[in-house]
Design an enzyme around this catalytic site. Structure first.
Site, PDB file in Angstrom:
ATOM      1  N   LYS A   1      -4.826 -10.453  -6.279  1.00 52.38           N
ATOM      2  CA  LYS A   1      -5.997 -10.619  -5.416  1.00 52.38           C
ATOM      3  C   LYS A   1      -7.136  -9.701  -5.863  1.00 52.38           C
ATOM      4  CE  LYS A   1      -6.110  -8.512  -1.545  1.00 52.38           C
ATOM      5  NZ  LYS A   1      -6.075  -7.888  -0.222  1.00 52.38           N
TER       6      LYS A   1
ATOM      7  N   LYS B   1     -10.782  -4.131  -3.323  1.00 51.24           N
ATOM      8  CA  LYS B   1     -11.667  -2.959  -3.428  1.00 51.24           C
ATOM      9  C   LYS B   1     -10.919  -1.781  -4.031  1.00 51.24           C
ATOM     10  CE  LYS B   1     -13.733  -3.733   1.068  1.00 51.24           C
ATOM     11  NZ  LYS B   1     -12.794  -3.520   2.159  1.00 51.24           N
TER      12      LYS B   1
ATOM     13  N   LYS C   1       0.827  -1.214   0.000  1.00 45.99           N
ATOM     14  CA  LYS C   1       0.000   0.000   0.000  1.00 45.99           C
ATOM     15  C   LYS C   1       0.857   1.257   0.000  1.00 45.99           C
ATOM     16  CE  LYS C   1      -4.219  -1.724   2.200  1.00 45.99           C
ATOM     17  NZ  LYS C   1      -5.161  -1.546   3.299  1.00 45.99           N
TER      18      LYS C   1
HETATM   19  P1  TYM Z   1     -10.596  -5.702   4.224  1.00 46.21           P
HETATM   20  O1  TYM Z   1     -11.738  -4.784   4.240  1.00 46.21           O
HETATM   21  O2  TYM Z   1      -9.464  -5.457   3.289  1.00 46.21           O
HETATM   22  O3  TYM Z   1     -11.089  -7.200   3.956  1.00 46.21           O
HETATM   23  C1  TYM Z   1     -12.160  -7.742   4.684  1.00 46.21           C
HETATM   24  C2  TYM Z   1     -12.093  -9.255   4.733  1.00 46.21           C
HETATM   25  O4  TYM Z   1     -12.176  -9.792   3.410  1.00 46.21           O
HETATM   26  C3  TYM Z   1     -11.076 -10.662   3.170  1.00 46.21           C
HETATM   27  N1  TYM Z   1     -10.697 -10.528   1.755  1.00 46.21           N
HETATM   28  C4  TYM Z   1     -10.649 -11.546   0.899  1.00 46.21           C
HETATM   29  N2  TYM Z   1     -10.911 -12.855   1.034  1.00 46.21           N
HETATM   30  C5  TYM Z   1     -10.776 -13.637  -0.079  1.00 46.21           C
HETATM   31  N3  TYM Z   1     -10.408 -13.156  -1.286  1.00 46.21           N
HETATM   32  C6  TYM Z   1     -10.142 -11.839  -1.466  1.00 46.21           C
HETATM   33  N4  TYM Z   1      -9.787 -11.377  -2.654  1.00 46.21           N
HETATM   34  C7  TYM Z   1     -10.258 -10.970  -0.347  1.00 46.21           C
HETATM   35  N5  TYM Z   1     -10.087  -9.634  -0.170  1.00 46.21           N
HETATM   36  C8  TYM Z   1     -10.354  -9.386   1.114  1.00 46.21           C
HETATM   37  C9  TYM Z   1      -9.976 -10.169   4.106  1.00 46.21           C
HETATM   38  O5  TYM Z   1      -9.030 -11.184   4.360  1.00 46.21           O
HETATM   39  C10 TYM Z   1     -10.777  -9.786   5.317  1.00 46.21           C
HETATM   40  O6  TYM Z   1     -11.045 -10.918   6.125  1.00 46.21           O
HETATM   41  N6  TYM Z   1      -7.465  -5.619   7.915  1.00 46.21           N
HETATM   42  C11 TYM Z   1      -8.778  -6.196   7.705  1.00 46.21           C
HETATM   43  C12 TYM Z   1      -9.859  -5.472   8.446  1.00 46.21           C
HETATM   44  C13 TYM Z   1      -9.756  -5.581   9.930  1.00 46.21           C
HETATM   45  C14 TYM Z   1      -9.966  -6.739  10.710  1.00 46.21           C
HETATM   46  C15 TYM Z   1      -9.809  -6.343  12.068  1.00 46.21           C
HETATM   47  C16 TYM Z   1     -10.271  -8.053  10.382  1.00 46.21           C
HETATM   48  C17 TYM Z   1      -9.489  -4.557  10.805  1.00 46.21           C
HETATM   49  N7  TYM Z   1      -9.537  -5.009  12.088  1.00 46.21           N
HETATM   50  C18 TYM Z   1      -9.940  -7.249  13.111  1.00 46.21           C
HETATM   51  C19 TYM Z   1     -10.387  -8.970  11.442  1.00 46.21           C
HETATM   52  C20 TYM Z   1     -10.228  -8.570  12.776  1.00 46.21           C
HETATM   53  C21 TYM Z   1      -9.051  -6.239   6.194  1.00 46.21           C
HETATM   54  O7  TYM Z   1      -8.355  -6.823   5.460  1.00 46.21           O
HETATM   55  O8  TYM Z   1     -10.101  -5.665   5.730  1.00 46.21           O
END
Ligand code: TYM
Length: 338
Positions: free
Chosen positions: A197, A200, A110
């Site tokens: 991957k 968003k 990032k």
């Molecule tokens: P975020 O918003 O990027 O992603 C949210 C969740 O979606 C999963 N994910 C995916 N799974 C499969 N294939 C993909 N292409 C894909 N893209 C995203 C991510 O692994 C995630 O589970 N840092 C975290 C947000 C967060 C969080 C937490 C999660 C903040 N605090 C505490 C768990 C516990 C995140 O990646 O968000």
């Protein structure tokens, strides 16, 4: 057991977020105490539009419910509405080595995109995530594959930097959480590049299918999805990442599972497969969309659900925060009147 997870409200949720994370939460809420938050403080670690952020925060919460999270069975809340998240983050910042943070793969990726404009918040993102998890004494954290390193960091902070340094008589202060990464669908790839991957933040909207895309748009995106010159779909061929990804998505969204999906598609050409994948995708997300449309009409009810989730979560968060404050030697407020 207690479960905690969250998604950033940085744009529309895509099928990767659903398949890799939210879909698994829905199962877990039936068996465990489940807390899910919309992590809006994480969303401001990169430049953002304030007007869109509050709207996306509410729509993300509505999508959790539309995907099957039941406010009667789990607590749904907004991260920034519980100040203990930021407070615990500070306490953890003070014991986390800087070089642990510089190793984080997501930070490296990032920060490259941000050029000279990398915020301290972006570097600190994984510590805030550790705070989210550790505040609730979570046993399990259901996430996609890309979050594995962040979970390891949360475990190391809890164990090596807090429990072993400040714990007394072998008693841990923070619970050491375990990641729950369900192999099937843990990493859904981009439609335009099977080696990247689905994300968003990809500037190319054709790279992802969002949970709110219309049937027409889904059809268009799948039609344009990258393919190869082979006939027949297959799994696990490293030379054919697109075939592996699209067949995986099909096997999950159609409900057929890997074996059946492979049987059905192993001799099929792309021209026949793509409409099949389109139908499976549209039918899988159609129920989510119709529930979402109902929910978003009644914003008052959504706010009530979030208030209720917040008060359940806040109670637990405060206890953990005070436990750590005491362990670190911060002077307690005097509650006796003078
Ligand atoms: P975020 O918003 O990027 O992603 C949210 C969740 O979606 C999963 N994910 C995916 N799974 C499969 N294939 C993909 N292409 C894909 N893209 C995203 C991510 O692994 C995630 O589970 N840092 C975290 C947000 C967060 C969080 C937490 C999660 C903040 N605090 C505490 C768990 C516990 C995140 O990646 O968000």
């Amino acid at each position: 057991m207690r479960v905690l997870s969250g998604v950033q409200p940085t744009g529309e949720l895509h099928i990767g977020n659903w398949i890799g994370a939210i879909r698994n939460w829905v199962e877990l809420q039936n068996i465990h105490q489940t807390y899910v938050c919309v992590v809006d403080l994480h969303a401001i670690t990169v430049p953002h539009d304030p007007k869109k952020l509050s709207e996306n925060t509410l729509t993300t919460a509505a999508l959790y419910i539309a995907c099957g999270m039941n406010p009667e069975q789990c607590a749904i809340f907004i991260q920034s509405q519980i100040s203990a998240h930021s407070e615990l983050c500070w306490l953890l910042n003070c014991v986390t080595p800087l070089n642990w943070m510089e190793r984080m793969i997501q930070f490296k990726e990032k920060s490259q995109k941000q050029g000279d404009n990398v915020s301290i918040g972006l570097l600190d993102y994984p510590v805030l995530m550790a705070a989210d998890i550790l505040l609730y004494d979570a046993d399990l954290v259901p996430v996609g594959e890309d979050q594995k390193q962040h979970l390891e960091l949360a475990r190391d902070i809890a164990q090596q930097r807090i429990n072993s340094r400040f714990g007394r008589d072998g008693k841990p202060i923070l619970k050491v959480p375990k990641p729950l990464i369900i192999k099937e669908g843990a990493k859904i790839m981009s439609l335009t590049d099977g080696k990247k991957k689905m994300s968003k933040s990809d500037p190319n909207e054709n790279s992802r299918i969002t949970l709110l895309d219309t049937a027409d748009l889904i059809k268009k995106k799948i039609k344009r999805a990258k393919t190869d010159s082979h006939i027949g779909l297959e799994f696990d061929n490293q030379e054919r990442p697109e075939a592996d990804n699209l067949l995986s998505i099909f096997s999950i969204l159609s409900g057929l599972g890997r074996e059946e999906a492979l049987k059905e598609c192993s001799t099929m050409g792309w021209g026949k497969f793509k409409p099949l994948l389109t139908d499976a995708t549209v039918s899988a997300i159609e129920p989510i969309q119709s529930r979402y449309k109902e929910l978003i009409k009644d914003r008052g009810e959504l706010h009530r659900i979030l208030d209720n989730g917040r008060s359940q979560a806040e109670e637990i968060a405060q206890v953990t925060l005070e436990r750590l404050q005491a362990a670190l030697g911060l002077l307690k407020k005097n509650k006796v009147n003078h």
